[in-house]
Scaffold this active site. Structure first.
Site, mmCIF file in Angstrom:
data_model
loop_
_atom_site.group_PDB
_atom_site.id
_atom_site.type_symbol
_atom_site.label_atom_id
_atom_site.label_comp_id
_atom_site.label_asym_id
_atom_site.label_seq_id
_atom_site.Cartn_x
_atom_site.Cartn_y
_atom_site.Cartn_z
ATOM 1 N N GLU A 38 8.113 4.010 -1.554
ATOM 2 C CA GLU A 38 6.749 3.955 -2.105
ATOM 3 C C GLU A 38 6.814 3.649 -3.596
ATOM 4 O O GLU A 38 7.368 4.426 -4.371
ATOM 5 C CB GLU A 38 6.048 5.303 -1.865
ATOM 6 C CG GLU A 38 4.664 5.394 -2.495
ATOM 7 C CD GLU A 38 4.057 6.790 -2.361
ATOM 8 O OE1 GLU A 38 4.380 7.512 -1.393
ATOM 9 O OE2 GLU A 38 3.278 7.171 -3.253
ATOM 10 N N ARG A 42 1.525 3.472 -11.148
ATOM 11 C CA ARG A 42 1.275 4.343 -12.298
ATOM 12 C C ARG A 42 1.737 3.735 -13.603
ATOM 13 O O ARG A 42 1.551 4.339 -14.666
ATOM 14 C CB ARG A 42 2.012 5.676 -12.124
ATOM 15 C CG ARG A 42 1.448 6.480 -11.016
ATOM 16 C CD ARG A 42 2.139 7.816 -10.908
ATOM 17 N NE ARG A 42 1.979 8.274 -9.541
ATOM 18 C CZ ARG A 42 2.466 9.392 -9.072
ATOM 19 N NH1 ARG A 42 3.150 10.193 -9.840
ATOM 20 N NH2 ARG A 42 2.277 9.713 -7.823
ATOM 21 N N LYS A 126 -0.955 12.500 4.122
ATOM 22 C CA LYS A 126 -0.105 13.028 3.052
ATOM 23 C C LYS A 126 -0.689 14.380 2.638
ATOM 24 O O LYS A 126 -1.908 14.514 2.506
ATOM 25 C CB LYS A 126 -0.146 12.037 1.890
ATOM 26 C CG LYS A 126 0.386 12.555 0.555
ATOM 27 C CD LYS A 126 0.549 11.398 -0.420
ATOM 28 C CE LYS A 126 0.635 11.897 -1.850
ATOM 29 N NZ LYS A 126 1.421 10.983 -2.699
#
Ligand code: 3PG
Length: 205
Positions: A38, A42, A126
């Protein structure tokens, strides 16, 4: 796709400050046995990092994380990402992912959020931020009322609690940044990343 996550068991959550770190990090993880990755959105380098990894490792399963906007779903699909993860549950992101045929893993942290995501058709979520939101005890508490739901806990998961999470019947896999940290990348420690990947790939079994 859920089956793929289940076989992977550990999903490295990657934050790239330097785009040049992307391919060596992904290569070390894949060589170490972790091939579902993943790339979080950011940093300014995230998209370039994603593209570099997808190009270099077309057979790996590379997703994007920290997805907050629908436009990011479209861009992820165009870049060749295989899945998208968000920290919370957002029906607009779910709709965007469905429209693009991109696998979407939304985040939840409460029973109400599990119910909302379940109502929207999701059965795999998640659990974020796992440790701060109640950790293993919370997931054990979810197991009885939410018998058809399974989870990927992320946030505060690491070598010290990895097996505790993976031993739960409603946990498919875990995510975390410990396998490839900013420090590892800053030190060009690809061997260290590979070693951690090898150490975690048999976790929970
Ligand atoms: C995530 O986005 O999934 C988390 O920030 C990863 O959490 P960790 O850094 O505690 O592993």
């Amino acid at each position: 796709m859920k089956g793929l996550f289940g076989r992977a068991k550990v999903i490295p959550v990657l934050i790239f400050d330097r785009v040049d770190d992307a391919v060596p990090t992904a290569t070390a993880l894949i060589e170490g046995g972790l091939s579902v990755l993943e790339v979080t959105l950011r940093t300014d380098t995230a998209w370039e990092a994603l593209e570099a990894i997808v190009t270099r490792h077309p057979r790996a399963t590379i997703g994007v994380g920290t997805v907050l906007e629908s436009e990011q779903i479209a861009r992820a699909k165009a870049c060749g990402a295989a899945f998208a993860v968000s920290p919370g549950f957002d029906p607009a992101l779910a709709a965007a992912a469905a429209a693009r045929d991109l696998f979407y893993l939304p985040g939840i942290a409460t029973a109400s959020e599990v119910m909302a995501a379940r109502r929207a058709g999701f059965r795999f979520l998640k659990f974020f931020p796992a440790e701060a939101a109640g950790g293993v005890a919370m997931l054990k508490s979810f197991a009885s009322p939410f018998r058809d739901m399974s989870f990927c806990p992320t946030g505060g998961v690491g070598p010290g609690n990895l097996d505790d999470y993976l031993s739960l019947s409603n946990v498919v896999c875990v995510g975390g940044s410990w396998v490839a940290t900013a420090g590892d990348m800053a030190g060009d420690d690809w061997d260290g990343i590979r070693t951690k990947a090898v150490a975690t790939r048999n976790a929970g079994s």
